[in-house]
Motif scaffolding. Sequence first.
Motif, PDB file in Angstrom:
ATOM      1  N   GLU B  15     -18.096 -48.882   8.072  1.00 34.86           N
ATOM      2  CA  GLU B  15     -19.356 -48.516   7.426  1.00 34.86           C
ATOM      3  C   GLU B  15     -20.223 -49.759   7.232  1.00 34.86           C
ATOM      4  O   GLU B  15     -19.739 -50.805   6.772  1.00 34.86           O
ATOM      5  CB  GLU B  15     -19.080 -47.857   6.080  1.00 34.86           C
ATOM      6  CG  GLU B  15     -20.317 -47.399   5.333  1.00 34.86           C
ATOM      7  CD  GLU B  15     -19.973 -46.674   4.045  1.00 34.86           C
ATOM      8  OE1 GLU B  15     -18.773 -46.500   3.751  1.00 34.86           O
ATOM      9  OE2 GLU B  15     -20.903 -46.293   3.321  1.00 34.86           O
ATOM     10  N   LYS B  37     -26.887 -35.377  18.705  1.00 32.24           N
ATOM     11  CA  LYS B  37     -25.763 -35.566  17.783  1.00 32.24           C
ATOM     12  C   LYS B  37     -25.147 -34.205  17.519  1.00 32.24           C
ATOM     13  O   LYS B  37     -25.860 -33.246  17.177  1.00 32.24           O
ATOM     14  CB  LYS B  37     -26.265 -36.180  16.473  1.00 32.24           C
ATOM     15  CG  LYS B  37     -25.210 -36.307  15.393  1.00 32.24           C
ATOM     16  CD  LYS B  37     -25.831 -36.841  14.105  1.00 32.24           C
ATOM     17  CE  LYS B  37     -24.811 -36.990  13.005  1.00 32.24           C
ATOM     18  NZ  LYS B  37     -25.435 -37.466  11.736  1.00 32.24           N
ATOM     19  N   GLU B  39     -22.242 -32.528  15.253  1.00 34.84           N
ATOM     20  CA  GLU B  39     -21.201 -32.556  14.243  1.00 34.84           C
ATOM     21  C   GLU B  39     -20.224 -31.423  14.530  1.00 34.84           C
ATOM     22  O   GLU B  39     -20.567 -30.434  15.191  1.00 34.84           O
ATOM     23  CB  GLU B  39     -21.824 -32.433  12.857  1.00 34.84           C
ATOM     24  CG  GLU B  39     -22.728 -33.618  12.536  1.00 34.84           C
ATOM     25  CD  GLU B  39     -23.450 -33.467  11.225  1.00 34.84           C
ATOM     26  OE1 GLU B  39     -22.859 -33.818  10.173  1.00 34.84           O
ATOM     27  OE2 GLU B  39     -24.590 -32.982  11.235  1.00 34.84           O
ATOM     28  N   THR B  80     -24.399 -48.238   9.729  1.00 27.90           N
ATOM     29  CA  THR B  80     -23.759 -46.925   9.878  1.00 27.90           C
ATOM     30  C   THR B  80     -23.212 -46.408   8.554  1.00 27.90           C
ATOM     31  O   THR B  80     -22.754 -47.178   7.686  1.00 27.90           O
ATOM     32  CB  THR B  80     -22.634 -46.976  10.906  1.00 27.90           C
ATOM     33  OG1 THR B  80     -21.727 -48.034  10.573  1.00 27.90           O
ATOM     34  CG2 THR B  80     -23.180 -47.186  12.301  1.00 27.90           C
ATOM     35  N   GLN B  81     -23.249 -45.093   8.430  1.00 23.89           N
ATOM     36  CA  GLN B  81     -22.775 -44.399   7.242  1.00 23.89           C
ATOM     37  C   GLN B  81     -21.770 -43.335   7.668  1.00 23.89           C
ATOM     38  O   GLN B  81     -21.790 -42.885   8.820  1.00 23.89           O
ATOM     39  CB  GLN B  81     -23.962 -43.770   6.508  1.00 23.89           C
ATOM     40  CG  GLN B  81     -25.007 -44.790   6.089  1.00 23.89           C
ATOM     41  CD  GLN B  81     -26.307 -44.159   5.628  1.00 23.89           C
ATOM     42  OE1 GLN B  81     -26.444 -42.938   5.553  1.00 23.89           O
ATOM     43  NE2 GLN B  81     -27.279 -44.999   5.303  1.00 23.89           N
ATOM     44  N   PRO B  82     -20.893 -42.907   6.781  1.00 22.71           N
ATOM     45  CA  PRO B  82     -19.901 -41.883   7.171  1.00 22.71           C
ATOM     46  C   PRO B  82     -20.531 -40.630   7.777  1.00 22.71           C
ATOM     47  O   PRO B  82     -19.942 -40.030   8.687  1.00 22.71           O
ATOM     48  CB  PRO B  82     -19.196 -41.587   5.846  1.00 22.71           C
ATOM     49  CG  PRO B  82     -19.297 -42.868   5.080  1.00 22.71           C
ATOM     50  CD  PRO B  82     -20.664 -43.425   5.430  1.00 22.71           C
ATOM     51  N   GLU B  83     -21.721 -40.274   7.323  1.00 25.09           N
ATOM     52  CA  GLU B  83     -22.372 -39.079   7.869  1.00 25.09           C
ATOM     53  C   GLU B  83     -22.876 -39.258   9.294  1.00 25.09           C
ATOM     54  O   GLU B  83     -23.327 -38.294   9.922  1.00 25.09           O
ATOM     55  CB  GLU B  83     -23.513 -38.618   6.959  1.00 25.09           C
ATOM     56  CG  GLU B  83     -24.503 -39.696   6.613  1.00 25.09           C
ATOM     57  CD  GLU B  83     -24.176 -40.361   5.274  1.00 25.09           C
ATOM     58  OE1 GLU B  83     -22.976 -40.568   4.961  1.00 25.09           O
ATOM     59  OE2 GLU B  83     -25.142 -40.688   4.544  1.00 25.09           O
ATOM     60  N   ASP B  84     -22.795 -40.488   9.811  1.00 20.51           N
ATOM     61  CA  ASP B  84     -23.106 -40.711  11.225  1.00 20.51           C
ATOM     62  C   ASP B  84     -21.949 -40.307  12.126  1.00 20.51           C
ATOM     63  O   ASP B  84     -22.113 -40.231  13.349  1.00 20.51           O
ATOM     64  CB  ASP B  84     -23.446 -42.181  11.477  1.00 20.51           C
ATOM     65  CG  ASP B  84     -24.719 -42.634  10.777  1.00 20.51           C
ATOM     66  OD1 ASP B  84     -24.782 -43.811  10.382  1.00 20.51           O
ATOM     67  OD2 ASP B  84     -25.636 -41.802  10.610  1.00 20.51           O
ATOM     68  N   SER B  85     -20.789 -40.070  11.543  1.00 19.72           N
ATOM     69  CA  SER B  85     -19.621 -39.659  12.338  1.00 19.72           C
ATOM     70  C   SER B  85     -19.914 -38.323  13.018  1.00 19.72           C
ATOM     71  O   SER B  85     -20.255 -37.331  12.358  1.00 19.72           O
ATOM     72  CB  SER B  85     -18.382 -39.536  11.445  1.00 19.72           C
ATOM     73  OG  SER B  85     -18.024 -40.793  10.910  1.00 19.72           O
ATOM     74  N   ALA B  86     -19.790 -38.311  14.347  1.00 18.35           N
ATOM     75  CA  ALA B  86     -20.127 -37.125  15.138  1.00 18.35           C
ATOM     76  C   ALA B  86     -19.876 -37.474  16.601  1.00 18.35           C
ATOM     77  O   ALA B  86     -19.500 -38.606  16.932  1.00 18.35           O
ATOM     78  CB  ALA B  86     -21.589 -36.732  14.939  1.00 18.35           C
ATOM     79  N   SER B 110     -16.722 -42.620  14.994  1.00 15.10           N
ATOM     80  CA  SER B 110     -16.086 -42.501  13.682  1.00 15.10           C
ATOM     81  C   SER B 110     -16.531 -43.694  12.847  1.00 15.10           C
ATOM     82  O   SER B 110     -16.352 -44.852  13.279  1.00 15.10           O
ATOM     83  CB  SER B 110     -14.561 -42.481  13.803  1.00 15.10           C
ATOM     84  OG  SER B 110     -14.130 -41.394  14.587  1.00 15.10           O
TER      85      SER B 110
END
Lengths: 113, 113
Positions: B15, B37, B39, B80-86, B110
């Motif tokens: 992160e 993107k 998810e 990057t932030q966790p919500e960028d995970s995709a 991730s």
Amino acid sequence: SAVISQKPSRDICQRGTSLTIQCQVDSQVTMMFWYRQQPGQSLTLIATANQGSEATYESGFVIDKFPISRPNLTFSTLTVSNMSPEDSSIYLCSVGRAAYEQYFGPGTRLTVT
Amino acid sequence: GENVEQHPSTLSVQEGDSAVIKCTYSDSASNYFPWYKQELGKRPQLIIDIRSNVGEKKDQRIAVTLNKTAKHFSLHITETQPEDSAVYFCAAHSGAGSYQLTFGKGTKLSVIP
């Protein structure tokens, strides 16, 4: 961007049967497309749904297996015919906006048993 | 037809770090390059795109660069932030007279908190 809906959102079907997926857009669009996304895979174009004429199919996809209708500028259907377990996938419609942008519907998750 | 290669297939970052995803395309007539993107369990969403008349485009923490000579384009995500995970997909417009997009195979990003 347009609001795109698909029905059904998911279904479980028996092999040998057919399923028709509907795609509805809240405004008129010139271009509509149908994609398949197998689990963990990328997006594969099945066909371009042409209003008033036969759909244009990509290599490996045929009209007998995936008949498509496009009766007007806001609606299209994709039928998956004579299904087998290999047809288990997510089917997505997309609409083309000005200058090549495409927006996707929520998808239909199909499982064939 | 168009062929799009995407690397890496998986990417893990801490992160706050930056992430870069690269794509190459084959058709020199392609002039539109979107990034999607996706998810888990959701539809692909258009997050940024670039056309061949510009070399770079930014939108907050994301940017896309295009090198037409080398026929490659890249997605850059900063802070990057966790919500960028995709899963991220690049695509290329399939050439003159066509509205079709050809997609890369995707990159699973991730972001580790």
